[in-house]
Design a protein around this motif. Structure first.
Motif, PDB file in Angstrom:
ATOM      1  N   ALA B 132       0.699  -1.168   0.102  1.00 23.70           N
ATOM      2  CA  ALA B 132       0.308  -0.157  -0.094  1.00 23.70           C
ATOM      3  C   ALA B 132       0.662   1.105  -0.399  1.00 23.70           C
ATOM      4  O   ALA B 132       0.667   2.110  -0.626  1.00 23.70           O
ATOM      5  N   ALA B 133       1.869   1.319   0.257  1.00 22.59           N
ATOM      6  CA  ALA B 133       3.065   2.150   1.158  1.00 22.59           C
ATOM      7  C   ALA B 133       4.149   1.741  -0.089  1.00 22.59           C
ATOM      8  O   ALA B 133       4.904   2.608   0.152  1.00 22.59           O
ATOM      9  N   SER B 134       4.093   1.165  -1.095  1.00 25.68           N
ATOM     10  CA  SER B 134       4.830   1.231  -1.985  1.00 25.68           C
ATOM     11  C   SER B 134       5.975   2.169  -2.551  1.00 25.68           C
ATOM     12  O   SER B 134       5.568   3.014  -2.986  1.00 25.68           O
ATOM     13  N   THR B 135       6.833   2.226  -3.047  1.00 29.66           N
ATOM     14  CA  THR B 135       7.798   3.170  -3.335  1.00 29.66           C
ATOM     15  C   THR B 135       7.724   2.951  -5.369  1.00 29.66           C
ATOM     16  O   THR B 135       8.023   4.135  -5.662  1.00 29.66           O
ATOM     17  N   VAL B 136       6.940   2.036  -5.542  1.00 29.19           N
ATOM     18  CA  VAL B 136       6.528   2.206  -6.775  1.00 29.19           C
ATOM     19  C   VAL B 136       5.260   3.213  -7.141  1.00 29.19           C
ATOM     20  O   VAL B 136       4.371   2.573  -6.700  1.00 29.19           O
ATOM     21  N   PRO B 137       4.859   3.889  -6.827  1.00 28.90           N
ATOM     22  CA  PRO B 137       3.604   4.317  -6.932  1.00 28.90           C
ATOM     23  C   PRO B 137       2.500   3.860  -8.257  1.00 28.90           C
ATOM     24  O   PRO B 137       1.468   3.788  -8.293  1.00 28.90           O
ATOM     25  N   GLN B 138       2.905   3.404  -9.492  1.00 25.53           N
ATOM     26  CA  GLN B 138       2.026   2.480 -10.263  1.00 25.53           C
ATOM     27  C   GLN B 138       1.538   1.312  -9.436  1.00 25.53           C
ATOM     28  O   GLN B 138       0.453   1.108 -10.090  1.00 25.53           O
ATOM     29  N   LEU B 139       2.025   1.106  -8.248  1.00 25.05           N
ATOM     30  CA  LEU B 139       2.193   0.175  -7.709  1.00 25.05           C
ATOM     31  C   LEU B 139       0.739   0.459  -6.358  1.00 25.05           C
ATOM     32  O   LEU B 139      -0.170  -0.119  -6.683  1.00 25.05           O
ATOM     33  N   ALA B 140       1.441   1.183  -5.987  1.00 24.34           N
ATOM     34  CA  ALA B 140       1.041   1.613  -4.846  1.00 24.34           C
ATOM     35  C   ALA B 140      -0.502   2.041  -5.354  1.00 24.34           C
ATOM     36  O   ALA B 140      -1.765   1.975  -4.580  1.00 24.34           O
ATOM     37  N   ALA B 141      -0.857   2.761  -6.638  1.00 26.78           N
ATOM     38  CA  ALA B 141      -2.150   3.211  -7.123  1.00 26.78           C
ATOM     39  C   ALA B 141      -3.268   2.416  -7.222  1.00 26.78           C
ATOM     40  O   ALA B 141      -4.830   2.561  -6.660  1.00 26.78           O
ATOM     41  N   ILE B 142      -2.746   1.403  -7.405  1.00 29.48           N
ATOM     42  CA  ILE B 142      -3.455  -0.288  -7.573  1.00 29.48           C
ATOM     43  C   ILE B 142      -4.629  -0.745  -6.473  1.00 29.48           C
ATOM     44  O   ILE B 142      -4.771  -1.288  -6.565  1.00 29.48           O
TER      45      ILE B 142
END
Lengths: 97, 270
Positions: B132-142
């Protein structure tokens, strides 16, 4: 298993409408199943479930006697016809009134 | 599904994922793809209409998650759109997949399918929380969209298990025993997990999440009147799947089924 009747209401001023029925072992599973069977394509913003067993239903025979009372139906056509006739009479009379 | 892919498309340009981040996301995407595809084999065969619809809708959600995750990887490789997702989802060699055997397992018996659904989704919910708080923004967004769906999946699994643990406790006990050798494979860490954690792709290790998962599923079993010990006695090191590069025995024919129609004309527009 119990039978539930499903009612859905779209967002806004629309009323709840009957969507269908389903079988489920309890209230919570009925909500789960109703979400998939009747609302998975966003058919409603609100949903009611009613156990069919809790519905108070009338005897169709009690309603049947009301099927033939034409004197209780007023669609305005008798009044409209009378007014139309009066207008026609007035016109034929030369419109002096 | 549109909601899921919108998040991944936010970036507009390739993210340039590290190899460890790519491995981490593919491990999740492949699990979602395989479990979703296995679930769909129950279409029309569920025990009753309502359950059939619910189970297959969940399958579709999992495939939606897989598409969203594959999209993150595909866009980072400059291969946007359906072609990029198809390449990752369908056209890799079996040893390039990173799915767990729990997700790949056929579960041709309904009791097994239900037990796998419960075990897998309990794990999946923890995995979404961890990114949920991933530094990969595209991952956190989903994540938010997936979490909303996952809440429903875990609720459905718990409700159904609570029912059948009362009415068919012996069958469920047997199914748990049958799945025990693969149950923990969902916690085999992605290749190079340490590097992914170091760069913040996820905030919790698979080892940590596995402990939570064990506590959750044991608490469930106790609540449903089954012995919690049913899911003990086999640590990850004793699994037949030793890491995520190894495919399960039935994988190749299953994969061939998945790509059968696609292979007839890979350029076809559906």
């Amino acid at each position: 298993m119990r039978v539930y009747e499903v009612f859905l209401k779209r967002a806004g001023k629309e009323e709840f409408r009957h969507a269908g029925a389903l079988e489920a072992p309890d209230d919570q599973m009925a909500l789960t199943y109703a979400r998939e069977a009747y609302a998975r394509r966003s058919e409603g913003a609100q949903m009611w479930l009613v156990q069919r067993a809790n519905i108070v239903a009338a005897d169709p025979a009690d309603l049947a006697t009301n099927q033939t009372k034409s004197h209780r139906h007023n669609d305005g056509s008798v009044i409209a016809a009378r007014r139309k006739q009066k207008r026609a009479e007035a016109k034929a009379g030369g419109g002096n009134d | 599904m549109a909601e899921m892919t919108d998040g991944a498309a936010l970036s507009g340009k390739p993210a340039g994922l590290s190899p460890a981040a790519t491995e981490y996301i593919l491990a999740f995407a492949d699990d979602e793809h395989m479990v979703g595809a296995r679930h769909t084999t129950w279409i029309g065969l569920g025990p009753f209409l309502e359950e059939d619809l619910a189970f297959c809708s969940i399958a579709q959600d999992e495939l939606g998650h897989a598409i969203a995750l594959y999209t993150v990887v595909a866009e980072s490789e400059g291969a946007a759109g359906e072609a990029g997702v198809d390449q990752l989802a369908l056209l890799r060699a079996p040893d390039a997949y990173r799915s767990s055997w729990l997700a790949e397992w056929p579960c041709n018996d309904w009791a097994q399918a239900v037990v796998r659904h419960w075990l897998y989704d309990t794990a999946e919910a923890l995995r979404w929380d961890a990114v949920a708080a991933s530094t990969v923004p595209q991952l956190a967004a989903i994540v938010p969209g997936a979490q909303r769906e996952e809440q429903f999946h875990t609720r459905h699994a718990a409700q159904f298990m609570a029912q059948v643990c009362t009415t068919a406790a012996a069958q469920i006990g047997t199914a748990i025993q049958e799945l025990l050798p693969v149950a923990h494979t969902v916690w085999l860490p992605p290749v190079d997990e340490a590097a992914a954690l170091a760069e913040g792709v996820a905030t919790r290790s698979f080892a940590e999440m596995e402990q939570d998962w064990q506590a959750l599923v044991e608490a469930d079993l106790s609540k449903w009147g089954l012995p919690a010990a049913l899911l003990r006695g086999q640590s990850a090191s004793e699994q037949r799947q030793t890491d995520r590069t190894v495919r399960s025995p039935g994988f190749t024919p299953f994969h061939q089924d998945l790509v059968e129609v696609f292979s007839i004309d890979p350029a076809a527009v559906w």
